[in-house]
Motif scaffolding. Structure first.
Motif, PDB file in Angstrom:
ATOM      1  N   UNK A   1      -1.651   6.301  -1.052  1.00 11.21           N
ATOM      2  CA  UNK A   1      -2.304   6.003   0.221  1.00 11.21           C
ATOM      3  C   UNK A   1      -3.768   5.608  -0.013  1.00 11.21           C
ATOM      4  N   UNK A   2      -4.452   6.366  -0.886  1.00 10.26           N
ATOM      5  CA  UNK A   2      -5.844   6.057  -1.183  1.00 10.26           C
ATOM      6  C   UNK A   2      -5.971   4.689  -1.836  1.00 10.26           C
ATOM      7  N   UNK A   3      -5.040   4.385  -2.775  1.00  9.34           N
ATOM      8  CA  UNK A   3      -5.071   3.065  -3.407  1.00  9.34           C
ATOM      9  C   UNK A   3      -4.818   1.964  -2.376  1.00  9.34           C
ATOM     10  N   UNK A   4      -3.858   2.208  -1.483  1.00 10.45           N
ATOM     11  CA  UNK A   4      -3.567   1.220  -0.445  1.00 10.45           C
ATOM     12  C   UNK A   4      -4.774   1.024   0.469  1.00 10.45           C
ATOM     13  N   UNK A   5      -5.445   2.143   0.815  1.00  9.91           N
ATOM     14  CA  UNK A   5      -6.636   2.040   1.656  1.00  9.91           C
ATOM     15  C   UNK A   5      -7.750   1.286   0.940  1.00  9.91           C
ATOM     16  N   UNK A   6      -7.916   1.561  -0.364  1.00 13.39           N
ATOM     17  CA  UNK A   6      -8.920   0.845  -1.147  1.00 13.39           C
ATOM     18  C   UNK A   6      -8.607  -0.642  -1.206  1.00 13.39           C
ATOM     19  N   UNK A   7      -7.316  -0.959  -1.418  1.00 14.01           N
ATOM     20  CA  UNK A   7      -6.916  -2.363  -1.440  1.00 14.01           C
ATOM     21  C   UNK A   7      -7.162  -3.024  -0.089  1.00 14.01           C
ATOM     22  N   UNK A   8      -6.877  -2.279   0.994  1.00 19.63           N
ATOM     23  CA  UNK A   8      -7.118  -2.824   2.331  1.00 19.63           C
ATOM     24  C   UNK A   8      -8.609  -3.058   2.549  1.00 19.63           C
ATOM     25  N   UNK A   9      -9.433  -2.087   2.088  1.00 21.40           N
ATOM     26  CA  UNK A   9     -10.883  -2.264   2.228  1.00 21.40           C
ATOM     27  C   UNK A   9     -11.371  -3.449   1.403  1.00 21.40           C
ATOM     28  N   UNK A  10     -10.839  -3.558   0.165  1.00 26.66           N
ATOM     29  CA  UNK A  10     -11.237  -4.696  -0.665  1.00 26.66           C
ATOM     30  C   UNK A  10     -10.805  -6.020  -0.026  1.00 26.66           C
ATOM     31  N   UNK A  11      -9.585  -6.028   0.517  1.00 25.34           N
ATOM     32  CA  UNK A  11      -9.098  -7.248   1.170  1.00 25.34           C
ATOM     33  C   UNK A  11      -9.960  -7.588   2.384  1.00 25.34           C
ATOM     34  N   UNK A  12     -10.350  -6.558   3.153  1.00 31.44           N
ATOM     35  CA  UNK A  12     -11.201  -6.774   4.316  1.00 31.44           C
ATOM     36  C   UNK A  12     -12.568  -7.305   3.893  1.00 31.44           C
ATOM     37  N   UNK A  13     -13.123  -6.708   2.813  1.00 30.95           N
ATOM     38  CA  UNK A  13     -14.409  -7.175   2.305  1.00 30.95           C
ATOM     39  C   UNK A  13     -14.314  -8.618   1.813  1.00 30.95           C
ATOM     40  N   UNK A  14     -13.213  -8.936   1.123  1.00 37.87           N
ATOM     41  CA  UNK A  14     -13.015 -10.307   0.663  1.00 37.87           C
ATOM     42  C   UNK A  14     -12.902 -11.266   1.847  1.00 37.87           C
ATOM     43  N   UNK A  15     -12.189 -10.812   2.890  1.00 34.56           N
ATOM     44  CA  UNK A  15     -12.055 -11.646   4.085  1.00 34.56           C
ATOM     45  C   UNK A  15     -13.418 -11.865   4.741  1.00 34.56           C
ATOM     46  N   UNK A  16     -14.228 -10.792   4.790  1.00 37.50           N
ATOM     47  CA  UNK A  16     -15.574 -10.920   5.365  1.00 37.50           C
ATOM     48  C   UNK A  16     -16.433 -11.858   4.531  1.00 37.50           C
TER      49      UNK A  16
END
Length: 288
Positions: free
Chosen positions: A204-219
């Motif tokens: 879950x933590x890895x998935x959340x980190x990936x989601x945060x990284x994806x969001x940051x990349x999108x931003x």
């Protein structure tokens, strides 16, 4: 492999009792082996050559009662026979001795340090592990290794088991909602393998980190797109200014050409007038 004088005709696992109908003394005798098995189910998810039995009878002779450890591990056997699973572990069917057996000492002492130790040694089990949470002065975890027919106590916690490729030990943690000392598997460097709940939390933590990284990349991509759009707008404005300058230059050129033409026309008129005056006998240069 087996050194027993077995009868010629042997019953199968389905024909033998699958329980001695003796209840466990406490929950730890189920939870501790259950935790070890649950970790293996994740750690060895792709392997089908192992079996971990919990409170299951190990039959070594058809005319003798089975040995029923709290837990045991066998390597090099089928993980599953069929959807009915194993009713018991029958040595003459499996042809593989458990490589490790586990006994969890309860309040009712069951001869884990005497009779059972001799039984497992006689059977040829390589590792005999005993855990007793009630011990105070002696180690709560004992790992015995069979050397020349006798068990030798191994030092350390965790203890590395090279034949298995895992270490086994105990430390405080949380399992099944209970915080206490539990038994775990370890790697060769002594790092503990996570429990299923911990593994899920890590995922879950890895998935959340990936989601945060994806969001940051999108931003970042959005910011880059905005910067590119601003640059394009600036370039367009510069192009418009350049076009306007070109138009102004063209207009100035046209005006200059027009002025030059008017000057040329005026010069031509002056020349014509001068010619007309000379024809009348008048010198245009002395008109004073």
């Amino acid at each position: 492999m087996l050194e027993y004088n077995l009868p010629r005709y042997l019953p199968s696992a389905e024909e033998l009792p699958d329980s001695d109908e003796t209840p466990v003394d406490n929950e730890l005798q189920e939870l501790i082996p259950g935790l070890l098995k649950s970790i293996l189910l994740i750690l060895w998810a792709e392997r089908m050559d192992w079996f971990f039995g919990i409170d299951m009878g190990i039959y070594y002779h058809p005319d003798k009662p089975p040995i029923v450890p709290d837990g045991f591990l066998s390597l090099g056997v089928e993980r599953f026979y069929d959807e009915e699973l194993r009713p018991s572990y029958v040595l003459w069917d499996e042809n593989v001795l458990p490589i490790l057996v586990l006994e969890v000492v309860s309040q009712n002492y069951r001869k884990e340090y005497s009779t059972k130790l001799d039984e497992y040694a006689a059977l040829g089990v390589l590792y005999y592990v005993i855990y007793s949470s009630r011990r105070r002065r002696k180690p709560r975890l004992e790992v015995h290794k069979l050397v020349n027919g006798r068990y030798e106590l191994q030092d350390g916690n965790p203890v590395w088991l090279p034949e298995i490729g895992l270490g086994i030990g105990c430390e405080r943690g949380n399992y099944s909602g209970v915080t206490r000392e539990w038994m775990y598997w370890y790697d060769e460097a002594g790092k503990r393998y996570p429990t299923p709940a911990e593994q899920i939390k890590l995922e879950v933590e890895r998935a959340q980190q990936e989601a945060r990284r994806a969001q940051q990349e999108a931003q970042r991509a959005q910011q880059e797109a905005q910067r590119a759009q601003q640059e394009a707008q600036r370039a367009q404005q510069e192009a418009q200014r350049a076009q306007q300058e070109t138009q102004r230059a063209q207009q100035e050129t046209q005006r200059a050409q027009q002025e030059a033409r008017r000057a040329e026309i005026a010069e031509q008129r002056v020349q014509q007038l001068a010619e007309q005056l000379r024809a009348l006998g008048i010198d245009p240069d002395n008109l004073g």
